[in-house]
Design a protein around this motif. Structure first.
Motif, PDB file in Angstrom:
ATOM      1  N   HIS A  23       0.843  -1.190   0.000  1.00  6.95           N
ATOM      2  CA  HIS A  23       0.000   0.000   0.000  1.00  6.95           C
ATOM      3  C   HIS A  23       0.880   1.242   0.000  1.00  6.95           C
ATOM      4  O   HIS A  23       1.936   1.265   0.637  1.00  6.95           O
ATOM      5  N   PHE A  24       0.432   2.279  -0.707  1.00 10.13           N
ATOM      6  CA  PHE A  24       1.140   3.559  -0.699  1.00 10.13           C
ATOM      7  C   PHE A  24       0.149   4.682  -0.962  1.00 10.13           C
ATOM      8  O   PHE A  24      -0.958   4.463  -1.442  1.00 10.13           O
ATOM      9  N   VAL A  25       0.579   5.899  -0.605  1.00  6.08           N
ATOM     10  CA  VAL A  25      -0.250   7.085  -0.769  1.00  6.08           C
ATOM     11  C   VAL A  25       0.214   7.826  -2.014  1.00  6.08           C
ATOM     12  O   VAL A  25       1.399   8.154  -2.147  1.00  6.08           O
ATOM     13  N   ASP A  26      -0.720   8.065  -2.910  1.00 10.11           N
ATOM     14  CA  ASP A  26      -0.448   8.836  -4.129  1.00 10.11           C
ATOM     15  C   ASP A  26      -1.107  10.204  -3.977  1.00 10.11           C
ATOM     16  O   ASP A  26      -2.307  10.292  -3.712  1.00 10.11           O
ATOM     17  N   GLU A  27      -0.308  11.247  -4.087  1.00  6.69           N
ATOM     18  CA  GLU A  27      -0.811  12.617  -4.045  1.00  6.69           C
ATOM     19  C   GLU A  27      -0.637  13.208  -5.443  1.00  6.69           C
ATOM     20  O   GLU A  27       0.408  13.770  -5.752  1.00  6.69           O
ATOM     21  N   PRO A  28      -1.634  13.077  -6.298  1.00  7.76           N
ATOM     22  CA  PRO A  28      -1.487  13.503  -7.694  1.00  7.76           C
ATOM     23  C   PRO A  28      -1.068  14.967  -7.864  1.00  7.76           C
ATOM     24  O   PRO A  28      -0.349  15.295  -8.800  1.00  7.76           O
ATOM     25  N   THR A  29      -1.488  15.845  -6.956  1.00  9.71           N
ATOM     26  CA  THR A  29      -1.141  17.264  -7.114  1.00  9.71           C
ATOM     27  C   THR A  29       0.250  17.593  -6.578  1.00  9.71           C
ATOM     28  O   THR A  29       0.694  18.734  -6.687  1.00  9.71           O
ATOM     29  N   SER A  30       0.967  16.623  -6.021  1.00  9.47           N
ATOM     30  CA  SER A  30       2.283  16.911  -5.443  1.00  9.47           C
ATOM     31  C   SER A  30       3.370  17.100  -6.499  1.00  9.47           C
ATOM     32  O   SER A  30       4.438  17.606  -6.183  1.00  9.47           O
ATOM     33  N   LYS A  31       3.097  16.730  -7.726  1.00 14.03           N
ATOM     34  CA  LYS A  31       4.146  16.768  -8.742  1.00 14.03           C
ATOM     35  C   LYS A  31       4.704  18.166  -8.989  1.00 14.03           C
ATOM     36  O   LYS A  31       5.844  18.309  -9.399  1.00 14.03           O
ATOM     37  N   GLN A  32       3.947  19.204  -8.730  1.00 13.53           N
ATOM     38  CA  GLN A  32       4.442  20.575  -8.832  1.00 13.53           C
ATOM     39  C   GLN A  32       4.414  21.249  -7.463  1.00 13.53           C
ATOM     40  O   GLN A  32       4.381  22.457  -7.362  1.00 13.53           O
ATOM     41  N   GLY A  33       4.437  20.446  -6.405  1.00 17.46           N
ATOM     42  CA  GLY A  33       4.420  20.994  -5.058  1.00 17.46           C
ATOM     43  C   GLY A  33       5.743  21.635  -4.703  1.00 17.46           C
ATOM     44  O   GLY A  33       6.771  21.388  -5.339  1.00 17.46           O
ATOM     45  N   ALA A  34       5.703  22.484  -3.682  1.00 15.51           N
ATOM     46  CA  ALA A  34       6.909  23.207  -3.291  1.00 15.51           C
ATOM     47  C   ALA A  34       6.901  23.527  -1.813  1.00 15.51           C
ATOM     48  O   ALA A  34       5.852  23.646  -1.182  1.00 15.51           O
ATOM     49  N   ARG A 101      11.658  13.674  -1.321  1.00 11.76           N
ATOM     50  CA  ARG A 101      10.625  12.633  -1.366  1.00 11.76           C
ATOM     51  C   ARG A 101      10.396  12.263   0.096  1.00 11.76           C
ATOM     52  O   ARG A 101      11.206  11.550   0.679  1.00 11.76           O
ATOM     53  N   PRO A 102       9.306  12.770   0.709  1.00 10.28           N
ATOM     54  CA  PRO A 102       9.122  12.671   2.157  1.00 10.28           C
ATOM     55  C   PRO A 102       9.172  11.263   2.743  1.00 10.28           C
ATOM     56  O   PRO A 102       9.670  11.080   3.837  1.00 10.28           O
ATOM     57  N   ASN A 103       8.663  10.285   2.041  1.00 15.50           N
ATOM     58  CA  ASN A 103       8.691   8.909   2.550  1.00 15.50           C
ATOM     59  C   ASN A 103       8.592   7.980   1.340  1.00 15.50           C
ATOM     60  O   ASN A 103       7.501   7.639   0.904  1.00 15.50           O
ATOM     61  N   THR A 104       9.738   7.559   0.829  1.00 14.03           N
ATOM     62  CA  THR A 104       9.774   6.773  -0.408  1.00 14.03           C
ATOM     63  C   THR A 104       9.112   5.409  -0.289  1.00 14.03           C
ATOM     64  O   THR A 104       8.748   4.810  -1.300  1.00 14.03           O
ATOM     65  N   ALA A 105       8.936   4.921   0.918  1.00 10.95           N
ATOM     66  CA  ALA A 105       8.313   3.613   1.098  1.00 10.95           C
ATOM     67  C   ALA A 105       6.802   3.657   0.913  1.00 10.95           C
ATOM     68  O   ALA A 105       6.213   2.689   0.440  1.00 10.95           O
ATOM     69  N   ILE A 106       6.164   4.768   1.299  1.00  8.79           N
ATOM     70  CA  ILE A 106       4.698   4.775   1.270  1.00  8.79           C
ATOM     71  C   ILE A 106       4.085   6.007   0.609  1.00  8.79           C
ATOM     72  O   ILE A 106       2.870   6.174   0.641  1.00  8.79           O
ATOM     73  N   MET A 107       4.894   6.882   0.000  1.00  3.72           N
ATOM     74  CA  MET A 107       4.336   8.075  -0.642  1.00  3.72           C
ATOM     75  C   MET A 107       4.966   8.304  -2.013  1.00  3.72           C
ATOM     76  O   MET A 107       6.168   8.096  -2.184  1.00  3.72           O
ATOM     77  N   THR A 108       4.166   8.766  -2.970  1.00  7.32           N
ATOM     78  CA  THR A 108       4.685   9.087  -4.299  1.00  7.32           C
ATOM     79  C   THR A 108       5.165  10.530  -4.389  1.00  7.32           C
ATOM     80  O   THR A 108       5.778  10.901  -5.381  1.00  7.32           O
ATOM     81  N   ALA A 109       4.906  11.348  -3.376  1.00 10.77           N
ATOM     82  CA  ALA A 109       5.198  12.777  -3.421  1.00 10.77           C
ATOM     83  C   ALA A 109       6.677  13.058  -3.664  1.00 10.77           C
ATOM     84  O   ALA A 109       7.557  12.386  -3.131  1.00 10.77           O
ATOM     85  N   CYS A 110       6.920  14.084  -4.482  1.00 10.53           N
ATOM     86  CA  CYS A 110       8.261  14.599  -4.734  1.00 10.53           C
ATOM     87  C   CYS A 110       8.114  16.119  -4.828  1.00 10.53           C
ATOM     88  O   CYS A 110       7.480  16.630  -5.752  1.00 10.53           O
ATOM     89  N   ILE A 111       8.662  16.837  -3.867  1.00 11.90           N
ATOM     90  CA  ILE A 111       8.434  18.264  -3.697  1.00 11.90           C
ATOM     91  C   ILE A 111       9.710  19.045  -3.994  1.00 11.90           C
ATOM     92  O   ILE A 111      10.780  18.695  -3.504  1.00 11.90           O
ATOM     93  N   ASP A 112       9.589  20.138  -4.747  1.00 10.49           N
ATOM     94  CA  ASP A 112      10.723  21.024  -4.997  1.00 10.49           C
ATOM     95  C   ASP A 112      10.931  21.942  -3.801  1.00 10.49           C
ATOM     96  O   ASP A 112       9.976  22.414  -3.188  1.00 10.49           O
ATOM     97  N   LEU A 113      12.201  22.214  -3.497  1.00  8.33           N
ATOM     98  CA  LEU A 113      12.561  23.069  -2.369  1.00  8.33           C
ATOM     99  C   LEU A 113      13.243  24.335  -2.877  1.00  8.33           C
ATOM    100  O   LEU A 113      14.078  24.278  -3.779  1.00  8.33           O
ATOM    101  N   TYR A 114      12.881  25.462  -2.263  1.00  9.86           N
ATOM    102  CA  TYR A 114      13.433  26.768  -2.646  1.00  9.86           C
ATOM    103  C   TYR A 114      13.849  27.534  -1.404  1.00  9.86           C
ATOM    104  O   TYR A 114      13.405  27.237  -0.299  1.00  9.86           O
ATOM    105  N   VAL A 115      14.682  28.551  -1.607  1.00 10.45           N
ATOM    106  CA  VAL A 115      14.988  29.509  -0.554  1.00 10.45           C
ATOM    107  C   VAL A 115      14.589  30.887  -1.068  1.00 10.45           C
ATOM    108  O   VAL A 115      14.780  31.209  -2.243  1.00 10.45           O
TER     109      VAL A 115
END
Length: 181
Positions: A23-34, A101-115
């Motif tokens: 089982h894993f969590v898919d957050e479809p809107t996370s692909k352009q998250g920041a 990638r906050p939790n590669t085992a159970i989440m698909t999220a990949c978030i861009d980081l900025y300063v």
């Protein structure tokens, strides 16, 4: 053997998927998250957040969120910074740090980081009520705060890791000398 992917649960923000017993969590809107690390003068500003899932009274976090349809992660970062902290910035002036990638085992999220960097006399505008307040931590005290465990949010810690790594790379590059011929 055929891989079977099935939606187990779904809501407007995420869905729980099952693939071959995992089982894993898919957050479809996370692909352009920041997430954006706001540096104001010589301080780091953080949001004071109440997170029911953490059973904590308060967490300290950077502004973050998912992009609206057609929005880039850079524009998302600027919008979240304005909405949550009342700090306005041109998205082009945000410095890209990397991805988390906050939790590669159970989440698909990949978030861009900025300063985002601001002068100490920045004007704070209207902000939403998602955060209960703002905290300002002097950068020279930040290692102590981190060592004492005051900041535990993964997005914030990832952004700080990239930021500190970039600072060390810049410092090391400035110490490189050219041999004299």
């Amino acid at each position: 053997m055929e891989v079977v992917l099935m939606v187990v649960y779904e809501n407007p923000w995420f869905r729980v998927m099952r693939e071959d017993g995992f089982h894993f969590v898919d957050e479809p809107t996370s692909k352009q998250g920041a997430a954006v690390l706001p540096l104001v003068g010589n301080s780091l500003w953080l949001l004071q957040m109440h997170r029911p899932a953490q059973k904590m009274a308060m967490t300290l976090e950077v502004p973050r969120g998912y992009a609206h349809e057609g929005e880039t992660s850079r524009r998302c970062a600027a919008r979240e910074l304005q909405e949550e902290m009342g700090l306005s910035i041109d998205p082009r002036s945000l410095q890209y740090l990397g991805k988390v990638r906050p939790n590669t085992a159970i989440m698909t999220a990949c978030i861009d980081l900025y300063v985002a960097r601001f002068h100490g006399d920045v004007v704070v505008g209207q902000r939403d009520r998602e955060a209960s307040g703002l905290a300002s931590i002097p950068l020279e005290r930040l290692p102590i705060w981190l060592g004492e465990g005051h900041v535990q949010d993964g997005f914030t810690l990832a952004a700080l890791s990239y930021y500190f790594a970039a600072q060390r790379i810049t410092a090391a590059a400035s110490q490189v000398t050219t041999p004299v011929a």
